[in-house]
Design an enzyme around this catalytic site. Structure first.
Site, PDB file in Angstrom:
ATOM      1  N   ASP A   9       0.601  -1.439  -0.064  1.00 48.66           N
ATOM      2  CA  ASP A   9       0.438   0.169  -0.002  1.00 48.66           C
ATOM      3  C   ASP A   9       0.628   1.055  -0.365  1.00 48.66           C
ATOM      4  O   ASP A   9       2.207   1.085   0.719  1.00 48.66           O
ATOM      5  CB  ASP A   9      -0.462  -0.156   1.512  1.00 48.66           C
ATOM      6  CG  ASP A   9      -1.850   0.813   1.051  1.00 48.66           C
ATOM      7  OD1 ASP A   9      -2.002   1.552  -0.276  1.00 48.66           O
ATOM      8  OD2 ASP A   9      -2.544   1.578   2.119  1.00 48.66           O
ATOM      9  N   ASN A  57      -9.731  -3.262  -6.748  1.00 43.48           N
ATOM     10  CA  ASN A  57      -9.358  -2.263  -7.731  1.00 43.48           C
ATOM     11  C   ASN A  57     -10.437  -1.535  -8.782  1.00 43.48           C
ATOM     12  O   ASN A  57      -9.433  -1.369  -9.482  1.00 43.48           O
ATOM     13  CB  ASN A  57      -7.553  -2.554  -7.746  1.00 43.48           C
ATOM     14  CG  ASN A  57      -7.096  -1.997  -6.525  1.00 43.48           C
ATOM     15  OD1 ASN A  57      -6.190  -3.047  -6.123  1.00 43.48           O
ATOM     16  ND2 ASN A  57      -7.305  -1.933  -5.223  1.00 43.48           N
ATOM     17  N   ARG A  60     -11.128   1.272  -9.851  1.00 45.79           N
ATOM     18  CA  ARG A  60     -10.280   2.619 -10.072  1.00 45.79           C
ATOM     19  C   ARG A  60     -10.384   3.195 -11.549  1.00 45.79           C
ATOM     20  O   ARG A  60     -11.326   2.822 -12.563  1.00 45.79           O
ATOM     21  CB  ARG A  60      -9.067   2.608 -10.003  1.00 45.79           C
ATOM     22  CG  ARG A  60      -8.779   1.623  -8.462  1.00 45.79           C
ATOM     23  CD  ARG A  60      -7.744   2.082  -8.144  1.00 45.79           C
ATOM     24  NE  ARG A  60      -6.872   1.562  -6.633  1.00 45.79           N
ATOM     25  CZ  ARG A  60      -5.877   2.134  -6.097  1.00 45.79           C
ATOM     26  NH1 ARG A  60      -4.817   2.289  -6.396  1.00 45.79           N
ATOM     27  NH2 ARG A  60      -6.134   1.616  -4.722  1.00 45.79           N
TER      28      ARG A  60
HETATM   29  C1  FPP Z   1      -1.735  -0.018  -3.461  1.00 52.00           C
HETATM   30  O1  FPP Z   1      -1.881   1.977  -3.302  1.00 52.00           O
HETATM   31  C2  FPP Z   1      -1.179  -0.642  -4.788  1.00 52.00           C
HETATM   32  C3  FPP Z   1      -2.212  -1.079  -5.502  1.00 52.00           C
HETATM   33  C4  FPP Z   1      -3.900  -0.935  -5.526  1.00 52.00           C
HETATM   34  C5  FPP Z   1      -1.264  -2.177  -6.693  1.00 52.00           C
HETATM   35  C6  FPP Z   1      -0.228  -2.715  -6.042  1.00 52.00           C
HETATM   36  C7  FPP Z   1       0.610  -2.599  -7.142  1.00 52.00           C
HETATM   37  C8  FPP Z   1       2.043  -2.321  -7.118  1.00 52.00           C
HETATM   38  C9  FPP Z   1       2.770  -2.892  -6.427  1.00 52.00           C
HETATM   39  C10 FPP Z   1       2.825  -2.181  -8.356  1.00 52.00           C
HETATM   40  C11 FPP Z   1       3.304  -3.899  -9.431  1.00 52.00           C
HETATM   41  C12 FPP Z   1       3.243  -5.137  -8.965  1.00 52.00           C
HETATM   42  C13 FPP Z   1       3.808  -6.098  -9.396  1.00 52.00           C
HETATM   43  C14 FPP Z   1       3.515  -6.998  -8.844  1.00 52.00           C
HETATM   44  C15 FPP Z   1       4.850  -5.676 -10.400  1.00 52.00           C
HETATM   45  P1  FPP Z   1      -2.352   2.752  -4.078  1.00 52.00           P
HETATM   46  O2  FPP Z   1      -2.070   2.961  -5.719  1.00 52.00           O
HETATM   47  O3  FPP Z   1      -3.736   2.572  -3.295  1.00 52.00           O
HETATM   48  O4  FPP Z   1      -1.924   4.032  -2.638  1.00 52.00           O
HETATM   49  P2  FPP Z   1      -2.361   4.557  -1.581  1.00 52.00           P
HETATM   50  O5  FPP Z   1      -3.331   4.215  -1.056  1.00 52.00           O
HETATM   51  O6  FPP Z   1      -1.734   5.626  -1.042  1.00 52.00           O
HETATM   52  O7  FPP Z   1      -3.364   5.954  -2.603  1.00 52.00           O
END
Ligand code: FPP
Length: 239
Positions: A9, A57, A60
């Site tokens: 996250d 997700n 989004r």
């Molecule tokens: C949450 O951060 C993260 C995600 C929804 C996506 C996770 C993806 C990755 C770490 C990138 C690539 C993964 C692989 C396996 C190549 P958020 O965007 O919700 O963060 P925020 O809450 O700060 O907005």
């Protein structure tokens, strides 16, 4: 320690604080994925599961979903040789049929290429939701019962476990979540029944090998009771 799960996250927050796009936050997050996988392999952790994209997700903005999907596709393509070299076997859990064809193809290629890996099993939770997984598992288990002419009360926890996407994997011992949030957000909700939880304040792109070590050190001093008495017998409750 057999199985560590990560709720990755804070990509968006990391990007916002730097005046960058959310996509660049996810790209930086992919770098952390690479580091964390390599570290888990070095440490000989048998199972590593990463929550990469949840069923929620999908809601989004379309452009963000598309950017994440192309990132997954590129990541799977570019990382596969390194995974093979390190003996990693790639697996995936979730409602994979919802993934774009290109991502599915890259995933299938990576799973095939790494199928012989005898080291760490890296599981990507993609289009994954614990409730969705549980409903699919319960339906399959119910179908098996009906086919065998058995009544509903013949349904067991083992039968549900055997029909989950994680069938055959040990339950997670430790779940680490970054970016200061303290909840499971539908990640491995059945399997996490006795998992130890660790919260890191670092955002996922900032999370380092040292932070991983801190989580493992914290886990190593926890006493796991699984609802039973304290194994150290410090408080036997008999006085
Ligand atoms: C949450 O951060 C993260 C995600 C929804 C996506 C996770 C993806 C990755 C770490 C990138 C690539 C993964 C692989 C396996 C190549 P958020 O965007 O919700 O963060 P925020 O809450 O700060 O907005």
């Amino acid at each position: 320690m057999r199985h560590v799960g990560f709720i990755m996250d804070g990509n968006g927050r990391w990007a916002r604080r730097r005046g960058k796009s959310r996509t660049s936050g996810h790209q930086a997050g992919a770098e952390t994925v690479r580091r964390v996988v390599r570290h888990a392999v070095r440490l000989g952790i048998p199972y590593l599961t990463l929550y990469a994209f949840s069923t929620e997700n999908w809601s989004r903005p379309r452009l963000e979903v598309e950017a994440l999907m192309s990132l997954m596709e590129r990541f799977l393509g570019s990382e596969t040789p390194g995974l093979v070299e390190r003996g990693v076997r790639l697996a995936a859990i979730g409602d994979l049929a919802r993934l774009p064809a290109k991502v599915l193809k890259a995933l299938d290629r990576a799973r095939d290429a790494t199928a012989g890996g005898a080291g760490t099993v890296l599981t990507l939770a993609l289009s994954y939701g614990g409730r969705d997984e549980l409903v699919r598992a319960a339906r399959r288990a119910a179908e098996c019962l009906a086919a065998a002419g058995k009544p509903p009360h013949a349904l067991t926890a083992e039968a549900i476990g055997a029909n989950l996407d994680t069938a055959g994997m040990p339950d997670p011992d430790l779940i680490v979540r970054t970016a200061g949030e303290r909840r499971l957000s539908n990640f491995l909700i059945w399997q996490a029944a006795y998992a130890e939880l660790y919260w890191s304040d670092k955002t996922w792109p900032e999370f380092t090998e040292d932070d991983f070590d801190l989580a493992l050190a914290d886990y190593s001093v926890r006493v796991r009771k699984y609802g039973g008495p304290d194994p150290a017998g410090i408080d036997t409750g008999t006085k």
